[in-house]
Write a protein that holds these residues in place. Structure first.
Motif, mmCIF file in Angstrom:
data_model
loop_
_atom_site.group_PDB
_atom_site.id
_atom_site.type_symbol
_atom_site.label_atom_id
_atom_site.label_comp_id
_atom_site.label_asym_id
_atom_site.label_seq_id
_atom_site.Cartn_x
_atom_site.Cartn_y
_atom_site.Cartn_z
ATOM 1 N N LYS A 73 0.837 -1.189 0.000
ATOM 2 C CA LYS A 73 0.000 0.000 0.000
ATOM 3 C C LYS A 73 0.883 1.254 0.000
ATOM 4 O O LYS A 73 1.801 1.371 0.806
ATOM 5 N N ASN A 74 0.555 2.149 -0.890
ATOM 6 C CA ASN A 74 1.300 3.390 -1.097
ATOM 7 C C ASN A 74 1.722 4.073 0.208
ATOM 8 O O ASN A 74 2.891 4.371 0.427
ATOM 9 N N THR A 75 0.741 4.298 1.106
ATOM 10 C CA THR A 75 1.035 5.092 2.296
ATOM 11 C C THR A 75 1.856 4.328 3.333
ATOM 12 O O THR A 75 2.388 4.915 4.254
ATOM 13 N N GLU A 76 1.930 2.997 3.199
ATOM 14 C CA GLU A 76 2.699 2.232 4.176
ATOM 15 C C GLU A 76 4.037 1.764 3.619
ATOM 16 O O GLU A 76 4.843 1.173 4.319
ATOM 17 N N ASN A 78 6.878 3.223 2.591
ATOM 18 C CA ASN A 78 8.147 3.703 3.157
ATOM 19 C C ASN A 78 8.470 3.032 4.482
ATOM 20 O O ASN A 78 9.608 2.663 4.742
ATOM 21 N N THR A 79 7.446 2.898 5.331
ATOM 22 C CA THR A 79 7.667 2.316 6.658
ATOM 23 C C THR A 79 8.110 0.868 6.541
ATOM 24 O O THR A 79 9.075 0.440 7.178
ATOM 25 N N ALA A 82 11.581 0.703 5.004
ATOM 26 C CA ALA A 82 12.619 1.151 5.934
ATOM 27 C C ALA A 82 12.910 0.077 6.972
ATOM 28 O O ALA A 82 14.069 -0.212 7.270
ATOM 29 N N ARG A 97 11.278 6.384 -3.861
ATOM 30 C CA ARG A 97 10.727 7.732 -3.975
ATOM 31 C C ARG A 97 11.773 8.677 -4.559
ATOM 32 O O ARG A 97 12.937 8.316 -4.707
ATOM 33 N N GLY A 100 13.325 14.116 -1.134
ATOM 34 C CA GLY A 100 13.555 13.805 0.273
ATOM 35 C C GLY A 100 13.351 12.339 0.616
ATOM 36 O O GLY A 100 14.049 11.769 1.441
ATOM 37 N N VAL A 103 16.396 10.485 -0.190
ATOM 38 C CA VAL A 103 17.530 10.823 0.663
ATOM 39 C C VAL A 103 17.520 10.002 1.954
ATOM 40 O O VAL A 103 18.565 9.568 2.439
ATOM 41 N N THR A 104 16.308 9.763 2.509
ATOM 42 C CA THR A 104 16.205 8.955 3.726
ATOM 43 C C THR A 104 16.956 7.639 3.552
ATOM 44 O O THR A 104 17.728 7.225 4.412
ATOM 45 N N SER A 108 21.129 6.679 4.606
ATOM 46 C CA SER A 108 21.248 5.601 5.578
ATOM 47 C C SER A 108 22.124 4.472 5.045
ATOM 48 O O SER A 108 22.356 3.483 5.740
ATOM 49 N N PHE A 110 21.410 2.469 2.433
ATOM 50 C CA PHE A 110 20.664 1.301 1.965
ATOM 51 C C PHE A 110 20.619 1.218 0.444
ATOM 52 O O PHE A 110 20.216 0.210 -0.112
#
Lengths: 425, 304
Positions: A73-76, A78-79, A82, A97, A100, A103-104, A108, A110
């Motif tokens: 799911k799009n909104t989840e 990144n979490t 990560a 993405r 920014g 960059v995360t 890091s 990864f």
């Protein structure tokens, strides 16, 4: 004695189950040795079929590699990404993405820097590469995939029926709104429940008022602020659109907005180029076109906001980099780029992809002649609080009437100025 | 004798160890990890160097964390007060009415409890749809001639949090009802009969006899309410989203914590140091207030 027997039995059961588990794991690894299996993650569950088809093409050309697709799911996304990557696991190749968000992961450690693997990246446009480069070390961490453009969708059948034409000035657009309102439509389908949709609204209608790329460059350099009269005036104009938006627009979510346009209840929607394929699949009879929201004077440019959206990236800790780079190169090929254009109606970032076969994409490229960076995403999403989150909350306040345009502008400016050095001078 | 005791100890260890391992691995370890993480500065997802209580200082005293944190705390307090006032009083009322064996009591006992069994995410999702501008609630209002009361329930700053709280009360009120019902049912019959014989009215009977005797259950419900109100997350997440929209009016420390620690597309990069600090504050608050409420209600308890 009986108790002891029970204990022994239990221990035996435990060890046996562990043995079986280990056996199952071993069986898996031997199978993988014959064929390299790549994990590929996307945030587009709606595109599973498209990627499955492309993966089949890739596997046919590379019989020793198997690609397993996982769509989250799009909104989840990144979490989940990560936590998997910091746990030392995660996919080999994945959608990353831009700006920014890239960059995360890059800072890091990864993401694999790609210039060494893919020298062809230097042929990409500077705009596309900006979204794939970490400002920290200047290295490229993604293969730019697509750019997105924000503009106005309109229903061509309704325009034809009512004898309307594409507006050349802001006032002409407002009179088009009035005309469709009289005919019983919701003039503008946008809503304000989801904050990010107000960033889209800004991207679609704002640039003409705040002055496009000149203003963008000025705020990035710190010579102008978001409390600039032109920016405040833009917010007021945005607020003035509420009388053309659906009844109770503060409760209208992203899904409702799309439904308004797809079901032809509203002939206008400010949205991104990523919607086109979804519109077509949901209502093949929908006859829609696009235009850039005009400025007040016909002689001023009608801007669209553009941003790099997606980069294909490689896990720096992948054990199968040789196979992964093959897949990454496939995803960066002209053929794949062309399929993105023809099947997904997306503007491919791969240089030299011929988009003219698709009338929608060629129209997007035509509008991009007056492109301006998508303000808060491109410029101000690197630190907390991001320009995007500040704008989204403040804009909701404006739309609901709890904040004035001036207060909203100050809220955004103060938030960004708390960390942004050019504003601290 | 020794042998028996030793084998008993072994059996106790055998049964307790798995539970202890689970608690240690999934509750204690993360707690200490977040304490540890909150004392470091971070670059994106990488832990850098020890900074002491700097993250807590930034959380409590600097923009924007301070504003977001106290705004979220205010909403948590709002959750606590309205849940205590509305949900727990309703629960007490329902529990009492059910205990009076009125006609249909068995039926209503089940009806009240059904929503408690629903998944919290499913409830949030469904009520999110009911509360849309064109949803069930507004359609119902229109049907009964109250069209002027139609609102975008989850889209207005002053209505969004109350709407979500009411949905949560709808979902959860069956639980205190049942707990209070069980407590009232366990009040010794002879006390009540004696009171009846003395001619005590229903009102006095409740406040003077039943209420003091069910204080232990009230303690439990209060502690659960405190913990629940400090940990509100799923309801917000499913109905108005991680950003506590509109304009942070539904933000709670739960959503603030998630957004800060893990980042979101719009809110930007994760800040694990600050996020861990928020997590720790949530833990300390829950612990302290639960302890306090146990202490306070314990003093009011009556022994038969």
């Amino acid at each position: 004695m009986k108790k002891h027997m029970l204990l022994i039995l239990l221990v035996a059961l435990f060890t046996a189950s562990m043995l079986f588990a280990a056996g199952a794991q071993e069986a898996q690894t031997t199978q993988a040795k014959a064929k390299t299996t790549l994990e590929f993650w996307t945030w587009r569950p709606e595109d599973i079929d498209f990627y499955a088809k492309q993966i089949a093409l890739f596997e046919a050309a590379n019989p020793d590699i198997k690609v397993v697709q996982t769509a989250l799911k799009n909104t989840e996304y990144n979490t989940i990404l990560a936590s998997s990557l910091s746990g030392g696991a995660g996919p080999d190749v994945f959608q990353g993405r831009a700006y920014g968000g890239l960059v995360t992961f890059a800072d890091s450690g990864f993401l694999e820097p790609l210039e060494g693997w893919m020298p062809e990246l230097k042929n990409y446009s500077a705009n596309a590469l900006l979204g794939a480069t970490s400002p920290t070390d200047g290295k490229i961490y993604g293969s730019p995939a697509v750019s997105q453009t924000v503009f106005m969708y309109y229903n061509m059948d309704v325009y034809k029926k009512l004898g309307l034409s594409i507006p050349k000035t802001w006032n002409e657009m407002i009179s088009n709104f009035e005309a469709v309102k009289k005919a019983g439509y919701i003039p503008l389908g946008n809503g304000a429940k989801d904050g990010w949709c107000l960033e889209t609204l800004l991207g679609g209608m704002g640039a003409g008022f705040y002055g496009g790329s000149d203003f963008y460059n000025a705020v990035v350099a710190g010579t102008k602020t978001f409390e600039d009269p032109a920016f405040i005036r833009m917010i007021e104009q945005m607020k003035s659109l509420t009388k053309y938006m659906p009844d109770m627009f503060m409760g209208i979510s992203y899904e409702d907005m799309r439904a308004n346009f797809i079901n032809e209840m509203s002939p206008h929607l400010i949205a991104g180029s990523y919607e086109a394929a979804f519109f077509k699949s949901q209502n093949p009879k929908l006859n829609f076109g696009i235009f850039a929201v005009p400025s007040e004077k016909a002689t001023d440019p009608a801007y669209v906001s553009v941003y790099a959206d997606m980069n294909f990236a490689m896990n720096a800790h992948s054990a199968k980099k040789d196979a992964a780079i093959k897949f990454l190169k496939f995803l960066s090929s002209k053929d794949f780029g062309k399929s993105m254009v023809t099947e997904m109606q997306m503007v491919s970032a791969v240089p030299g992809v011929d988009a003219s076969a698709d009338p929608f994409i060629s129209r997007v490229l035509e509008l991009q002649k007056n492109a301006t960076p998508y303000l808060f995403l491109v410029g101000f999403r690197y630190e907390q609080p991001t320009g995007s989150s500040l704008w989204q909350a403040a804009a909701q306040g404006v739309m609901a009437g709890t904040l004035t345009a001036k207060q909203a502008a100050k809220q955004v400016q103060d938030g960004i100025a708390s960390y942004y050095k050019p504003f601290k001078k | 004798m020794h042998r028996i005791q030793r084998s008993k100890a072994r059996w106790i260890a055998f049964f307790i160890t798995p539970g202890l391992l689970v608690v240690g691995l999934f509750i204690l370890l993360p707690l200490f990890m977040s304490l540890y993480n909150s004392l470091f500065s971070w670059r994106q997802l990488i832990r850098l160097h020890f900074v002491g209580l700097d993250n807590f200082k930034r959380l409590l005293f600097t923009f924007p964390y301070q504003q977001r944190f106290f705004n979220a705390m205010k909403n948590n307090l709002y959750w606590f007060l309205s849940t205590t006032l509305i949900q727990n009083s309703l629960g007490l009322l329902f529990g009492y009415l059910l205990s009076r064996n009125l006609p249909g009591a068995q039926f209503f006992k089940r009806v009240f409890f059904i929503p408690v069994l629903f998944s919290i995410v499913a409830v949030g999702f469904l009520w999110g749809m009911y509360l849309k501008p064109s949803g069930l609630v507004n359609s119902f209002l229109k049907l009964v001639g109250l069209a002027s009361l139609q609102r975008p329930w989850l889209g207005l700053e002053h209505l969004a949090t109350p709407s979500i709280i009411l949905v949560n009360i709808w979902r959860w009120v069956g639980f205190p009802s049942l707990v209070f019902l069980a407590a009232i049912d366990s009040v010794p019959q002879e006390c009540l009969e004696a009171a009846y014989l003395e001619g005590v009215g229903e009102w006095k009977l409740f406040w003077k006899i039943i209420f003091p005797l069910i204080i232990p259950s009230i303690t439990i419900i209060m502690v659960l309410t405190i913990i629940g109100s400090l940990n509100v997350f799923e309801q917000i997440y499913t109905m108005t989203g991680l950003d506590g929209a509109p304009n942070y009016s539904t933000d709670t420390i739960g959503t603030l914590f998630y957004r800060t620690a893990f980042g979101s597309i719009d809110a930007g990069s994760p800040e694990i140091g600050i996020g861990s600090a928020i997590g720790l504050v949530i833990y300390l608050l829950t612990f302290a207030t639960s302890l306090l409420s146990v202490f306070v209600t314990k003093r009011k308890e009556v022994q038969l």
